[in-house]
Design a protein around this motif. Structure first.
Motif, PDB file in Angstrom:
ATOM      1  N   ALA A  36     -35.618  27.619  10.414  1.00 29.11           N
ATOM      2  CA  ALA A  36     -36.269  26.324  10.546  1.00 29.11           C
ATOM      3  C   ALA A  36     -35.219  25.231  10.760  1.00 29.11           C
ATOM      4  CB  ALA A  36     -37.114  26.030   9.312  1.00 29.11           C
ATOM      5  N   SER A  65     -34.508  23.027  14.288  1.00 27.61           N
ATOM      6  CA  SER A  65     -34.598  21.569  14.336  1.00 27.61           C
ATOM      7  C   SER A  65     -33.253  20.970  14.731  1.00 27.61           C
ATOM      8  CB  SER A  65     -35.078  21.049  12.987  1.00 27.61           C
ATOM      9  OG  SER A  65     -34.077  20.314  12.349  1.00 27.61           O
ATOM     10  N   SER A  79     -34.205  20.684  18.498  1.00 31.46           N
ATOM     11  CA  SER A  79     -35.120  19.617  18.118  1.00 31.46           C
ATOM     12  C   SER A  79     -36.552  20.117  17.982  1.00 31.46           C
ATOM     13  CB  SER A  79     -35.075  18.462  19.141  1.00 31.46           C
ATOM     14  OG  SER A  79     -33.776  17.993  19.264  1.00 31.46           O
ATOM     15  N   ASP A  80     -36.666  21.353  17.615  1.00 32.33           N
ATOM     16  CA  ASP A  80     -37.993  21.936  17.442  1.00 32.33           C
ATOM     17  C   ASP A  80     -38.284  21.982  15.940  1.00 32.33           C
ATOM     18  OD1 ASP A  80     -40.207  23.455  17.163  1.00 32.33           O
ATOM     19  OD2 ASP A  80     -39.496  25.142  18.385  1.00 32.33           O
ATOM     20  N   THR A  81     -39.129  21.115  15.461  1.00 29.98           N
ATOM     21  CA  THR A  81     -39.325  21.014  14.011  1.00 29.98           C
ATOM     22  C   THR A  81     -40.625  21.672  13.560  1.00 29.98           C
ATOM     23  OG1 THR A  81     -40.383  18.876  14.264  1.00 29.98           O
ATOM     24  CG2 THR A  81     -38.019  18.870  13.853  1.00 29.98           C
ATOM     25  N   ARG A  82     -41.180  22.524  14.413  1.00 24.44           N
ATOM     26  CA  ARG A  82     -42.483  23.089  14.053  1.00 24.44           C
ATOM     27  C   ARG A  82     -42.422  23.905  12.747  1.00 24.44           C
ATOM     28  NH1 ARG A  82     -44.225  26.143  19.239  1.00 24.44           N
ATOM     29  NH2 ARG A  82     -41.971  26.094  19.472  1.00 24.44           N
ATOM     30  N   LEU A  83     -41.420  24.770  12.688  1.00 23.51           N
ATOM     31  CA  LEU A  83     -41.291  25.622  11.496  1.00 23.51           C
ATOM     32  C   LEU A  83     -40.993  24.771  10.259  1.00 23.51           C
ATOM     33  CD1 LEU A  83     -41.441  28.555  10.727  1.00 23.51           C
ATOM     34  CD2 LEU A  83     -39.016  28.790  11.215  1.00 23.51           C
ATOM     35  N   ASP A  88     -41.811  21.687   9.782  1.00 25.57           N
ATOM     36  CA  ASP A  88     -43.016  20.970   9.372  1.00 25.57           C
ATOM     37  C   ASP A  88     -44.005  21.904   8.692  1.00 25.57           C
ATOM     38  OD1 ASP A  88     -41.923  18.757  10.415  1.00 25.57           O
ATOM     39  OD2 ASP A  88     -42.916  18.926  12.365  1.00 25.57           O
ATOM     40  N   LEU A  89     -44.082  23.120   9.231  1.00 28.67           N
ATOM     41  CA  LEU A  89     -45.025  24.079   8.669  1.00 28.67           C
ATOM     42  C   LEU A  89     -44.781  24.283   7.176  1.00 28.67           C
ATOM     43  CD1 LEU A  89     -47.249  26.295   9.042  1.00 28.67           C
ATOM     44  CD2 LEU A  89     -45.371  27.900   9.444  1.00 28.67           C
ATOM     45  N   ARG A 103     -49.618  21.158   0.557  1.00 28.19           N
ATOM     46  CA  ARG A 103     -49.085  22.239   1.370  1.00 28.19           C
ATOM     47  C   ARG A 103     -48.372  23.274   0.482  1.00 28.19           C
ATOM     48  NH1 ARG A 103     -47.377  21.443   6.749  1.00 28.19           N
ATOM     49  NH2 ARG A 103     -47.274  19.225   6.341  1.00 28.19           N
TER      50      ARG A 103
END
Lengths: 781, 262
Positions: free
Chosen positions: A712, A716, A720-724, A726-727, A744
């Motif tokens: 994760a 990020s 710059s991929d923050t999907r994991l 954020d999950l 969560r």
């Protein structure tokens, strides 16, 4: 007759027998009572005669010319005159008996005067170097007046060069003295110059300081003793305990009396307890005699004066004069002047009250003795355990060396670190805590709770040692020397196959790996070398320490590998549930971590991701996951949930074993703040391994925990991929996340625990096979 | 002999030691025998036959690899204290406390057994009288002669007046006179109803004082019974001949080698 009366019987008999032994009496009575004061007195004699010799000794100094000789002689004469004047002044100020002038007096006495420095003129100035180098002269002094026609301020200034030899102590002494004399001369000239310019010397003393200690002089003396005495006492106690410890165990075995004791209807524990009591008694007797002898020597032998002299406050002449003035002038109560005067008077009263030094020592003796008891108890137990292992007197003596070092070295270290306080972890570290406690008791500052913690932990260690001793003592291969040697305990061909390691061996292995892990991590780790520098220690420790070591040992000890490392295929449902736990583990550990942080109020960031964020993010993602997720996920499981857990399970039941595995796993993560988090996760992993009967589900969860969080962060950072991120509700900052549980978090926690519960319900842990230590041969055949 | 319940029962006692040469050594291999009160049982065999190991298992000093022993019905590994209270134990290797006098030593073991003061003092005087120890009962054990030491050792084993005596080579290295004292003592104790297991190399002595014999060889009992039984079994008269016949024969059978005894 009471149930434990045999302890007393054994104790009494062993004490009588020990006291009848000439060797014990030598170590216990002769050394402290006779040898020790004699040694001290010899030391004092040697010191004072050396001082006397120094006073009479002649130092040979060579100068190049007659003119320079005269100049140097002039300087020496000035020095002599100043010393004489100073001495007079001091005596006039304080009377000849004042304590605080002792040091000044001492300094005056050690100063070299013209009487001792013989100055010669060299025949040939070019030989000066060789004259000093060859040792014919202790030093050479070459001076030159600076030609100051161009600069009035430098008029009369001089350059002085001193030649000396580093290898000759006398040369070093005289060059040091010459330096001091010359700087005194410089000071005198400064005074003359200032006086001629300003008309008075008072401009030189804009601030006059005098230091008043609120502690009475004998307490100051105690401070000096507090540094030496614990060390001496520790050494003496250990020496005192050593001989009876050997004689009562290995000695008894060697003489064949152990067999008669073993057939008598007395539990081994009671025999060992009685012997333990004797060892502690003898150790304490030795300590008491030593302390008494030491007190006597300090009181009558003159050592006290030497220590006191080194410790007494120095009084500067100016400060002394200022104090005198302060005391003579009447002042109004409430004024600052009155306050200072009051302090001065109090100080003087203190000195009058406690004129004798020995009184304090007499007061301290019982306290120090009391603090020695836990120490004697601890080492009595340790020595008894170690000696029980030995078959002969000589063997036991060899074992004693490291034991003695383990007592003396910490005592020495603590003696050299007077500022160490009895706080935190130190209160439970064996030996060190007692040594510090002793010092604190000596100085009179301590807290009841700390003292209690020290004593309780020490008693706990001592009890562990005594229990170990009792176990070893009754062992048949130790009882009879003809029943196989230790070789048969260590060589593979003699080892019997077993289902799992014994609990004590498993703990021992992890205890040995702990410092190795620590050193490998800190010696191989090189943050400057980029991610490779961080990866190297991880790879080495994981592969060699956590995987290879337990696996090789398990093979060597002929352990059942399938059982030891739970190498079974889990049920498919369990596998699926483990994957579910793996997917939800990252937020779970986050929840634990942030709440633990809040609990401890730690400001440092907790997450491994902070650490990762720096240089690891530059790693290729595959390598990153392999090294920091897959490798630890597999290797650590082998060591902890495999070797350690199967060993513990065999002696304490699976539930308690899981708790202990978690605790030890937590302790392995050296950072204090990580311990609770990894500890709790460790318990979960241990439970999963126990219920599923397989190492694999734990490996999956472990890899997920390390891997998903890392992934994760990496995603990020690099894409710059923050999907994991954020999950999982992770925060991509180095700030401490807020405590509490978000919705969560709660969902993931529920998934995690539900999966664990399902595993728990649907599993039936198998019956425990027997451990290594108790495998009967009949069963093996 | 009256048929009473056996007080010592050795049942299939087996002890396996790992050896430094690599494999394991069966020091005792299914040794079974019973001893009744009043019986003097001679456990005989060549060196290394497993006598001492067997006796140590019976005394509870070694844990049998399999099998068990019962002393008056108590297993020395399970009811340690009760079983050991039934037992007096004496071997050639048992030592004395060098810095205690025989009197103090006896007092110590009396206390360990749990005797009260009066009983101890009476028993000590009794033993000193019986074993003729007056001359040295207040000297330190370290300075005693071999014979005096062995007498003290016997007194120690008898201190609690136990119903069972295990004596492993009690006469080893003793002069004729002391040897005599010890044997007389064993005989007297047997006559008083004690069960005695005696292991010795002196076959002539054994022949005279033992009622029954167990011949042990290579860890196994190769012959058992009283003298007439053994004579019948082997057709030999003297115990030494019987010993040679049984132990030599079994060696022949087992190893195919020459039958060497001792």
């Amino acid at each position: 007759m009471g149930r434990y009366s045999r302890i007393w019987t054994v104790y009494r008999k062993e004490l009588i027998e020990t006291l009848r032994d000439r060797r014990t009496l030598m170590a216990m009575v002769f050394v402290p009572i006779v040898l020790y004061p004699v040694l001290m007195l010899v030391l004092v004699q040697a010191l004072s005669s050396e001082k006397g010799r120094q006073e009479q000794r002649e130092y040979r100094v060579v100068v190049p010319t007659e003119a320079q000789k005269q100049w140097l002689e002039g300087v020496l004469a000035n020095e002599d005159a100043e010393v004489a004047a100073w001495q007079q002044q001091l005596e006039a100020l304080h009377g000849s008996d004042a304590v605080e002038t002792a040091n000044t007096r001492e300094q005056l006495r050690t100063r070299l005067g013209s009487a001792q420095i013989k100055i010669a003129v060299a025949d040939d100035p070019s030989h000066l170097w060789d004259l000093v180098r060859s040792g014919l002269f202790h030093a050479a002094v070459i001076t030159r007046e600076i030609d100051a026609q161009s600069d009035a301020a430098r008029d009369g200034n001089r350059l002085v060069q001193i030649l000396y030899s580093d290898t000759s102590p006398l040369s070093e002494v005289v060059s040091g003295q010459l330096n001091r004399i010359l700087s005194n001369e410089a000071e005198r000239q400064i005074r003359t110059r200032v006086e001629s310019l300003a008309g008075s010397l008072d401009v030189l003393t804009p601030v006059i300081t005098s230091n008043l200690s609120t502690t009475s002089p004998d307490r100051q003396f105690a401070k000096a003793l507090a540094l030496i005495v614990p060390f001496l006492l520790v050494t003496m106690t250990v020496t005192g305990a050593m001989y009876p410890a050997i004689d009562l165990t290995a000695g008894e075995r060697e003489r064949g009396t152990l067999e008669t004791l073993a057939v008598s209807p007395v539990p081994t524990g009671q025999i060992v307890a009685g012997k333990f009591g004797v060892i502690v008694t003898i150790a304490m007797l030795t300590t008491t005699l030593n302390l008494a002898s030491m007190t006597a020597v300090i009181h009558y032998g003159g050592i006290g004066d030497i220590i006191a002299a080194g410790n007494a406050a120095t009084t500067d002449l100016d400060a002394a004069a200022a104090e005198e003035a302060l005391l003579e002038n009447p002042a109004q109560p409430g004024s600052m002047e009155w306050l200072q005067k009051d302090h001065l008077q109090r100080r003087q009263r203190l000195e009058l009250e406690k004129a004798g030094k020995a009184t304090f020592v007499a007061e301290a003796v019982p306290v120090v003795l009391l603090s020695m008891i836990p120490f004697a108890v601890l080492f009595g137990g340790v020595m008894l355990a170690v000696c029980s292992f030995a078959r002969t007197f000589k063997e036991a003596q060899n074992y004693m060396m490291p034991v003695m070092m383990s007592a003396i070295v910490p005592a020495m270290v603590v003696s050299y670190m007077p500022t160490i306080e009895l706080k935190g972890v130190l209160t439970v570290i064996p030996v060190a805590n007692i040594v510090i406690l002793m010092r604190e008791l000596f100085l009179g500052n301590f807290e009841a709770s700390t003292v209690a913690l020290c004593l309780i932990s020490t008693c706990f260690y001592a009890a562990a040692a005594v229990v170990t001793a009792a176990r070893i003592y009754g062992n048949e291969s130790v009882l009879f020397s003809d029943v196989g040697s230790y070789k048969t305990l260590l060589q593979r061909k003699f080892l019997r196959p077993a289902a799992a390691p014994s609990a004590s061996f498993a703990i021992l292995l992890l205890a040995v790996l702990f410092p190795i892990n620590f050193y490998v991590q800190s010696s191989l780790g090189d943050p400057m070398a980029g991610w490779q520098g961080l990866a190297k220690p991880v790879v080495v420790t994981q592969l060699l320490l956590f995987a290879a070591t337990p696996i090789c040992l398990a093979w060597y000890m002929k352990l059942d590998l399938v059982n030891t490392f739970s190498l079974r295929m889990p049920k498919p449902t369990h596998l699926a549930l483990a994957v579910l736990m793996g997917l939800s583990v990252v937020p779970v550990s986050q929840v634990i971590a942030k709440n633990v942080l809040a609990l401890f109020g730690e400001s440092a960031s907790l997450s491994e991701f902070e650490f990762l964020a720096t240089s690891m993010m530059s790693m290729p993602v595959v390598a990153l996951l392999l090294i920091f997720a897959v490798l630890p996920g597999i290797c650590e499981e082998f060591a902890f949930r495999g070797f350690l857990q199967s060993g513990l399970r065999s002696s304490m039941g699976a539930g308690r074993a899981a708790l202990l595995v978690g605790l030890i796993f937590g302790l392995y993560h050296i950072q204090l703040i990580k311990i609770p988090t990894t500890g709790i996760l460790g318990i979960f992993l241990a439970l999963v391994c126990w219920r599923t009967g397989s190492l694999l589900p734990g490996i999956i969860i472990h890899i997920c925990n390390n891997g998903l969080g890392t992934l994760a962060a990496w995603m990020s950072e690099n894409q710059s991929d923050t999907r994991l991120l954020d999950l999982y509700g992770m925060v991509d900052t180095l700030d401490v996340p807020a405590a509490g549980i978000t919705l969560r978090d709660a969902i993931f926690l529920t998934i995690f625990l539900a999966a664990l519960t399902l595993i728990w319900i649907t599993s039936k842990p198998e019956a425990e096979p027997q451990a290594a230590s108790s495998t009967p041969l009949a069963a093996a055949q | 002999m009256t048929e009473t319940e056996p007080i010592v029962q050795a049942h299939e006692l087996t002890k396996i030691f790992p050896t430094t040469e690599g494999d394991e050594k069966r020091a005792a291999d299914g040794v079974s025998f019973n001893v009744r009160p009043g019986e003097i049982y001679g456990l005989l065999g060549p060196n290394g036959a497993g006598k001492t190991t067997t006796l140590r298992m019976i005394a509870g000093l070694l844990t049998p690899t399999s099998g068990h022993a019962l002393l008056a019905g108590y297993d020395p590994r399970l009811d340690r204290e009760t079983a050991k209270r039934q037992l007096g134990y004496l071997t050639a290797s048992t030592g004395l406390y060098q810095r205690l006098t025989p009197r103090e030593l006896l007092n110590y073991f009396g206390e360990l057994i749990g005797m009260d003061r009066v009983a101890r003092l009476r028993r000590i005087d009794e033993l000193i009288e019986w074993l003729d120890m007056k001359a040295f009962s207040d000297l330190r054990c370290g300075g005693l002669s071999t014979g005096q030491k062995q007498r003290t050792n016997i007194a120690r084993a008898l201190m609690g007046d136990p119903p069972i005596l295990i004596m492993d080579e009690p006469t080893l290295g003793l002069d004729v006179l002391t040897n005599r004292v010890v044997l007389d003592f064993i005989r007297a104790e047997g006559a008083r109803g004690k069960a005695i297991i005696l292991s010795t190399h002196y076959l002539d002595d054994a022949e005279v004082i033992c009622n029954r014999f167990g011949l042990i060889h290579d860890g196994r009992i190769v012959g058992e019974g009283d003298l007439p039984t053994l004579r019948e079994q082997t057709g030999k008269r003297r115990l030494s001949e019987i010993f040679l016949a049984l132990c030599g024969e079994s060696e022949h059978v087992l190893e195919g080698g020459e039958g060497v005894v001792r």
